[in-house]
Enzyme design. Structure first.
Site, PDB file in Angstrom:
ATOM      1  N   TYR A  18       0.842  -1.287  -0.019  1.00  0.00           N
ATOM      2  CA  TYR A  18      -0.067   0.017   0.004  1.00  0.00           C
ATOM      3  C   TYR A  18       0.851   1.433  -0.009  1.00  0.00           C
ATOM      4  CZ  TYR A  18      -4.345  -2.543   1.708  1.00  0.00           C
ATOM      5  OH  TYR A  18      -5.127  -3.554   1.832  1.00  0.00           O
ATOM      6  N   HIS A  57      -9.339  -2.780   6.831  1.00  0.00           N
ATOM      7  CA  HIS A  57      -9.157  -4.118   6.472  1.00  0.00           C
ATOM      8  C   HIS A  57      -9.927  -5.135   7.118  1.00  0.00           C
ATOM      9  CE1 HIS A  57      -7.183  -7.465   4.836  1.00  0.00           C
ATOM     10  NE2 HIS A  57      -6.571  -6.697   3.781  1.00  0.00           N
ATOM     11  N   GLY A  58     -10.250  -6.356   6.838  1.00  0.00           N
ATOM     12  CA  GLY A  58     -10.585  -7.425   7.596  1.00  0.00           C
ATOM     13  C   GLY A  58      -9.606  -7.652   8.468  1.00  0.00           C
ATOM     14  N   ASP A  59      -9.898  -8.640   9.745  1.00  0.00           N
ATOM     15  CA  ASP A  59      -8.913  -8.892  10.682  1.00  0.00           C
ATOM     16  C   ASP A  59      -8.153 -10.203  10.312  1.00  0.00           C
ATOM     17  OD1 ASP A  59     -10.708 -10.518  11.111  1.00  0.00           O
ATOM     18  OD2 ASP A  59     -11.019 -10.107  13.271  1.00  0.00           O
ATOM     19  N   ASP A  60      -8.253 -10.589   9.011  1.00  0.00           N
ATOM     20  CA  ASP A  60      -7.761 -11.913   8.657  1.00  0.00           C
ATOM     21  C   ASP A  60      -6.270 -11.854   8.082  1.00  0.00           C
ATOM     22  OD1 ASP A  60      -8.669 -10.308   6.537  1.00  0.00           O
ATOM     23  OD2 ASP A  60      -9.058 -11.962   5.202  1.00  0.00           O
ATOM     24  N   THR A 104     -15.667 -11.479   7.544  1.00  0.00           N
ATOM     25  CA  THR A 104     -16.961 -12.145   7.368  1.00  0.00           C
ATOM     26  C   THR A 104     -16.857 -13.555   7.148  1.00  0.00           C
ATOM     27  OG1 THR A 104     -17.588 -10.190   6.306  1.00  0.00           O
ATOM     28  CG2 THR A 104     -18.930 -11.833   5.946  1.00  0.00           C
ATOM     29  N   ASP A 154      16.226 -39.364 -21.718  1.00  0.00           N
ATOM     30  CA  ASP A 154      15.765 -38.002 -22.268  1.00  0.00           C
ATOM     31  C   ASP A 154      16.148 -37.956 -23.674  1.00  0.00           C
ATOM     32  OD1 ASP A 154      14.577 -35.595 -22.840  1.00  0.00           O
ATOM     33  OD2 ASP A 154      16.261 -34.466 -21.938  1.00  0.00           O
TER      34      ASP A 154
HETATM   35  C1  SPV Z   1      14.216 -30.124 -20.345  1.00  0.00           C
HETATM   36  O1  SPV Z   1      13.979 -29.822 -19.312  1.00  0.00           O
HETATM   37  O2  SPV Z   1      13.886 -31.360 -20.870  1.00  0.00           O
HETATM   38  C2  SPV Z   1      15.087 -29.237 -21.332  1.00  0.00           C
HETATM   39  C3  SPV Z   1      15.939 -28.373 -20.663  1.00  0.00           C
HETATM   40  O3  SPV Z   1      14.896 -29.665 -22.341  1.00  0.00           O
HETATM   41  S1  SPV Z   1      17.556 -29.050 -20.673  1.00  0.00           S
HETATM   42  O4  SPV Z   1      17.469 -30.122 -19.891  1.00  0.00           O
HETATM   43  O5  SPV Z   1      18.384 -27.971 -19.824  1.00  0.00           O
HETATM   44  O6  SPV Z   1      17.883 -29.391 -21.967  1.00  0.00           O
HETATM   45 MG    MG Z   2      14.193 -31.256 -22.908  1.00  0.00          MG
END
Ligand code: SPV
Ligand code: MG
Length: 431
Positions: A75, A89-92, A122, A204
């Protein structure tokens, strides 16, 4: 005549607010600070009604004399400007996440002898229940998809955290920390190929196929409302990409990031330790353009990820590719690096500023992890992705517990590391 100040977001109004306005207005001229979208976006879901509509509603409530914008949750700026005799303000808010904001109000009012007056909250209204109803409306595909672009227009940087299943999505959805004058939460969810694969016990390498990735997205969507950025790996064959992208767009995902690599994809953080081939500029541009043509809405973003720094192809190559990908229609650029130092990322940011216009820039600071979000924002980065931190912290915790039980040949000691049964049973609400 005394002046009274209250602050309100006014997205959901209930009789508790009317009571607050009524009580406050009895004590003098009532100024209502209506929170701007930026302020609400820092700690809550995006408002359903726009700022102008919210102001119009408040202006027409009996007892309100003036409506002014409040740009932050805190604020202080408005209080110094209007120097009210009272804040109501509410007291929450005496404890919990808003208590610092309350303390700031008290301290600021002291500067001119003003006073904070708290009225009983409330009790018979459940703002959580009302919020849940609105949240669920916001989670349907149409409105969820557009949230990323809205956030990009409201926030200096969109803070994004990975999720790989329903439970981790709940963490991203609900994590909240009060810090200084702000309440910090995550803005968006990254569906990482690394963590989605790891959670399934797979490497991956684009082995977890798109159907399985879509199941993960669905699981995440069911329990969350934040916009989703999908790690689309290489995007696959152009002929497949144009189909998959339509499905993902229809599901309500907000963006896909595809990387300019070919053949068997390996994780970028291996860098040049494994064999990885970068796509040609021409072929990757063709993929971006084909994807853009397949889309049905303006909300969905295709973000092109540049692997030149990862693959040691140099800054000039990275910049050349960024220009070409933007020309091909990319809605964003992600620049990746596995250097510990952020220098090459910063250099890219500087060069990108010269031509990137307003195309959002994305970074994934897994390696250059010392950089604060503010610093990225100052350098023109629009989205920061914490790409793997939930699964990386969950795994050692699980291993420790497993090893402790093996060591002790019973589970008493492990209990200390665990959530209580009562808490796990009630962690997920019935509805
Ligand atoms: C993932 O999170 O799968 C990415 C980012 O592709 S990295 O692992 O940095 O390549
Ligand atoms: Mg990736």
């Amino acid at each position: 005549m005394k002046t009274v100040y209250i602050a309100i977001s006014a997205d959901i109004l209930h009789h508790g607010h009317i009571n607050l306005i009524k009580e406050a207005s009895k004590n003098g001229k009532l100024i209502v600070g209506v929170l701007k979208d930026e302020a609400i976006a820092t700690y809550k879901r995006l408002p359903v009604l726009d700022y102008e509509s919210r102001c119009l509603i408040i202006k027409n409530i009996v007892g309100v004399d003036e409506v002014v914008p409040q740009k932050t949750l805190d604020y202080t700026d408005n209080l110094r400007k209007y120097k009210p005799d009272y804040v109501f303000h509410g007291d929450d808010w005496q404890e919990g996440i808003q208590s610092k904001i309350r303390q700031n109000v008290i301290n600021t009012l002291k500067e001119w002898g003003g006073e904070l007056i708290e009225i009983p909250y409330t009790k018979d209204v459940s703002i959580d229940k009302l919020n849940n109803i609105v949240k669920n409306v916001g989670s349907v595909s149409e409105s969820r998809r557009s949230k990323l672009k809205t956030l990009l227009s409201l926030k200096p940087i969109v803070r994004t955290m990975e999720a790989h299943n329903g439970l981790s999505a709940l963490v991203v959805e609900n994590a909240k920390v009060s810090k200084d004058e702000k309440i910090n939460s995550f803005d968006a969810i990254w569906v990482s190929s690394l963590t989605d694969s790891t959670a399934k016990g797979k490497p991956d390498i684009e082995l977890v196929d798109m159907t399985s990735r879509m199941n993960t997205i669905n699981e995440i969507m069911e329990v969350s409302t934040k916009p989703i950025i999908l790690d689309g790996d290489t995007g696959g064959l152009i002929e497949h990409f144009v189909f998959n992208i339509k499905t993902i767009e229809r599901m309500g995902v907000s963006a896909i990031i595809i990387e300019d690599k070919m053949g068997l994809k390996k994780n970028s953080l291996f860098g040049t330790e494994v064999e990885q081939t970068q796509d040609s500029i021409e072929h990757f541009c063709e993929k971006i353009s084909a994807g853009k043509k397949a889309l049905r809405t303006d909300d969905f973003m295709i973000i092109a990820r540049i692997e030149s720094l990862i693959l040691k192809q140099g800054m000039d190559d990275a910049i050349k590719r960024a220009k070409a990908y933007i020309d091909a229609g990319a809605d964003g650029i992600m620049i990746h690096s596995r250097e510990k130092s952020p220098n090459e990322i910063f250099e890219f940011c500087e060069k990108y500023q010269e031509f990137g216009s307003h195309i959002p820039l994305v970074v994934v600071p897994t390696s250059f992890n010392q950089v604060y979000e503010d610093e990225f924002a100052k350098r023109g980065v629009s989205i920061v992705i914490y790409a793997n931190h939930l699964i990386r912290s969950a795994y050692p915790a699980m291993m420790d517990t497993a090893n402790l039980i093996l060591e002790k040949e019973r589970c008493l000691e492990a209990d200390e590391k665990c959530l209580s049964i009562k808490k796990i049973l009630t962690l997920i609400p019935d509805q």
